[in-house]
Design an enzyme around this catalytic site. Sequence first.
Site, PDB file in Angstrom:
ATOM      1  N   PHE A  38      -5.149   9.363  -4.565  1.00 24.92           N
ATOM      2  CA  PHE A  38      -3.886   8.785  -5.048  1.00 24.92           C
ATOM      3  C   PHE A  38      -3.677   7.493  -4.276  1.00 24.92           C
ATOM      4  O   PHE A  38      -3.726   7.494  -3.041  1.00 24.92           O
ATOM      5  CB  PHE A  38      -2.700   9.717  -4.767  1.00 24.92           C
ATOM      6  CG  PHE A  38      -1.360   9.036  -4.917  1.00 24.92           C
ATOM      7  CD1 PHE A  38      -0.719   9.009  -6.141  1.00 24.92           C
ATOM      8  CD2 PHE A  38      -0.749   8.402  -3.842  1.00 24.92           C
ATOM      9  CE1 PHE A  38       0.511   8.360  -6.294  1.00 24.92           C
ATOM     10  CE2 PHE A  38       0.472   7.755  -3.987  1.00 24.92           C
ATOM     11  CZ  PHE A  38       1.107   7.728  -5.212  1.00 24.92           C
ATOM     12  N   GLU A  39      -3.441   6.407  -4.994  1.00 21.84           N
ATOM     13  CA  GLU A  39      -3.143   5.140  -4.328  1.00 21.84           C
ATOM     14  C   GLU A  39      -2.305   4.315  -5.290  1.00 21.84           C
ATOM     15  O   GLU A  39      -2.655   4.226  -6.474  1.00 21.84           O
ATOM     16  CB  GLU A  39      -4.450   4.356  -4.077  1.00 21.84           C
ATOM     17  CG  GLU A  39      -4.813   4.094  -2.659  1.00 21.84           C
ATOM     18  CD  GLU A  39      -6.156   3.347  -2.515  1.00 21.84           C
ATOM     19  OE1 GLU A  39      -6.774   2.954  -3.517  1.00 21.84           O
ATOM     20  OE2 GLU A  39      -6.566   3.168  -1.374  1.00 21.84           O
ATOM     21  N   ILE A  40      -1.223   3.757  -4.813  1.00 18.42           N
ATOM     22  CA  ILE A  40      -0.514   2.731  -5.584  1.00 18.42           C
ATOM     23  C   ILE A  40      -0.499   1.519  -4.668  1.00 18.42           C
ATOM     24  O   ILE A  40       0.076   1.574  -3.576  1.00 18.42           O
ATOM     25  CB  ILE A  40       0.926   3.156  -5.937  1.00 18.42           C
ATOM     26  CG1 ILE A  40       0.899   4.407  -6.827  1.00 18.42           C
ATOM     27  CG2 ILE A  40       1.659   2.011  -6.649  1.00 18.42           C
ATOM     28  CD1 ILE A  40       2.279   4.934  -7.213  1.00 18.42           C
TER      29      ILE A  40
ATOM     30  N   HIS B  79     -10.486   1.754   3.380  1.00 16.05           N
ATOM     31  CA  HIS B  79      -9.199   1.168   2.969  1.00 16.05           C
ATOM     32  C   HIS B  79      -8.155   1.297   4.077  1.00 16.05           C
ATOM     33  O   HIS B  79      -7.393   0.361   4.350  1.00 16.05           O
ATOM     34  CB  HIS B  79      -8.646   1.895   1.736  1.00 16.05           C
ATOM     35  CG  HIS B  79      -9.259   1.462   0.442  1.00 16.05           C
ATOM     36  ND1 HIS B  79      -8.754   1.837  -0.783  1.00 16.05           N
ATOM     37  CD2 HIS B  79     -10.326   0.681   0.169  1.00 16.05           C
ATOM     38  CE1 HIS B  79      -9.481   1.306  -1.744  1.00 16.05           C
ATOM     39  NE2 HIS B  79     -10.456   0.613  -1.192  1.00 16.05           N
TER      40      HIS B  79
ATOM     41  N   TYR C   9       0.835  -1.201   0.000  1.00 17.43           N
ATOM     42  CA  TYR C   9       0.000   0.000   0.000  1.00 17.43           C
ATOM     43  C   TYR C   9       0.874   1.256   0.000  1.00 17.43           C
ATOM     44  O   TYR C   9       1.661   1.471   0.924  1.00 17.43           O
ATOM     45  CB  TYR C   9      -0.935   0.010   1.219  1.00 17.43           C
ATOM     46  CG  TYR C   9      -2.003   1.061   1.082  1.00 17.43           C
ATOM     47  CD1 TYR C   9      -3.213   0.759   0.480  1.00 17.43           C
ATOM     48  CD2 TYR C   9      -1.775   2.381   1.499  1.00 17.43           C
ATOM     49  CE1 TYR C   9      -4.181   1.748   0.297  1.00 17.43           C
ATOM     50  CE2 TYR C   9      -2.737   3.360   1.320  1.00 17.43           C
ATOM     51  CZ  TYR C   9      -3.940   3.034   0.719  1.00 17.43           C
ATOM     52  OH  TYR C   9      -4.888   4.000   0.527  1.00 17.43           O
TER      53      TYR C   9
END
Length: 395
Positions: A292-294, A329, A230
């Site tokens: 924004f999430e990678i 999340h 995450y």
Amino acid sequence: MNNWRVAGKQRLLLVVALGLLTISVLFFLPVSNLSSVSNQEQQQKELDVTSAPEQEQQKTSTIEPIEAPLASFEPDDPVRACFVILVRNRELDGIASTIRQIEERFNKKYQYPYIFLNDDDFTQEFKDTTSLLTTADTRYGKLDNQMWGYPSFINQTLAADNRAEMAKSGVPYAESESYRHMCRFQSGFFFRHPLLDEFDYYWRLEPDVDYHCDLSYDVFKFMRNNGKKYGFNIAFREFGATVPSLWQTVMDFERDRPEVVKHWPVREDSLWRFVTDDNGESYNLCHFWTNFEIASLDLWRSNDYLKFFNYLDQTGGFFYERWGDAPVHSIAASMMLRKEEFHFFNDIGYRHTAYTHCPVEPEFRSKCSCNPDDNFDYNPGLSCYSVFKKALEES
Ligand SMILES: *[C@@H]1O[C@H](CO)[C@@H](O)[C@H](O)[C@H]1NC(C)=O
């Protein structure tokens, strides 16, 4: 950076997957495929050197095999990754702006595909315009009613009453139905959309944001090679009025589903302290900003997370309150992952609405176009970055 050893869990998944593959090959192709059988055996042998104790393997072999990521890899092996974008036709200009920056800063070198999702059909204009912004693959999908719609157990009258009530207290998006569908979709469904089936990692993009810094390495390989699940760059404090019963529901889940919770790391190894300041009495409202999430898709596709999501969903909190995908999340990841599986992307300068993450270290001045004075990380009251750092350090 060089710590790309395969994580134990991935190794186990590969052992299980290889076992099943061997069985199916033996079963369906008894004669013609001897060469691939011996190939499997060869790989199996190599794996045995590093595989976990027998007992552990048996435990996992009862779990349904999921599409496991390549568990045995070289650092340079390709990563199955994509950009995922939930967007409407009318946001074309905003998403075009984002994609131009992503291409310029990163993707012209790496060519990761873009997956566009919408609750409506994309127009031809949308598809033509966006596909011309990149030489990478672009794909377009529509959400069905299960992913974007009221489940049958929701009392829509009650939901409408509650929206009206919430609007009185000035909560952002208090009255919006589509915002709630969006939050539920991002919490429980995007990773199950068929267009994402072939991927292991994603980078979430939104319209009208800025990406401020040049990236000269493959962020997805970084994630995989370092066992990261995450990645974020802004940590924010939620409006309490949007999630009044979320924390209690999470606590109820822990009480009711010990068979799920027992897979999770112990509190000291997790990022538990990122989401609670009082040892679980209450939610401190900290969350990673998910615009924004990678992250790893397997994190959300896991049986544990799906059970967690379903439990939350059944209470109706996405509609009766206004639970965001960010707190959902963040709370789940903070409980299900080990601390070292998180990554703060300091080097990805980013603006969403009025808030910017801008790396302040001098070496970024030549790579980034943002002003370090705008950096949000230490914003008193609103930023949870310090809480994250403290949670990482404490045991
Ligand atoms: C739905 O909610 C409304 C408003 O609270 C309530 O009056 C009604 O009885 C509920 N309907 C059902 C089927 O529970």
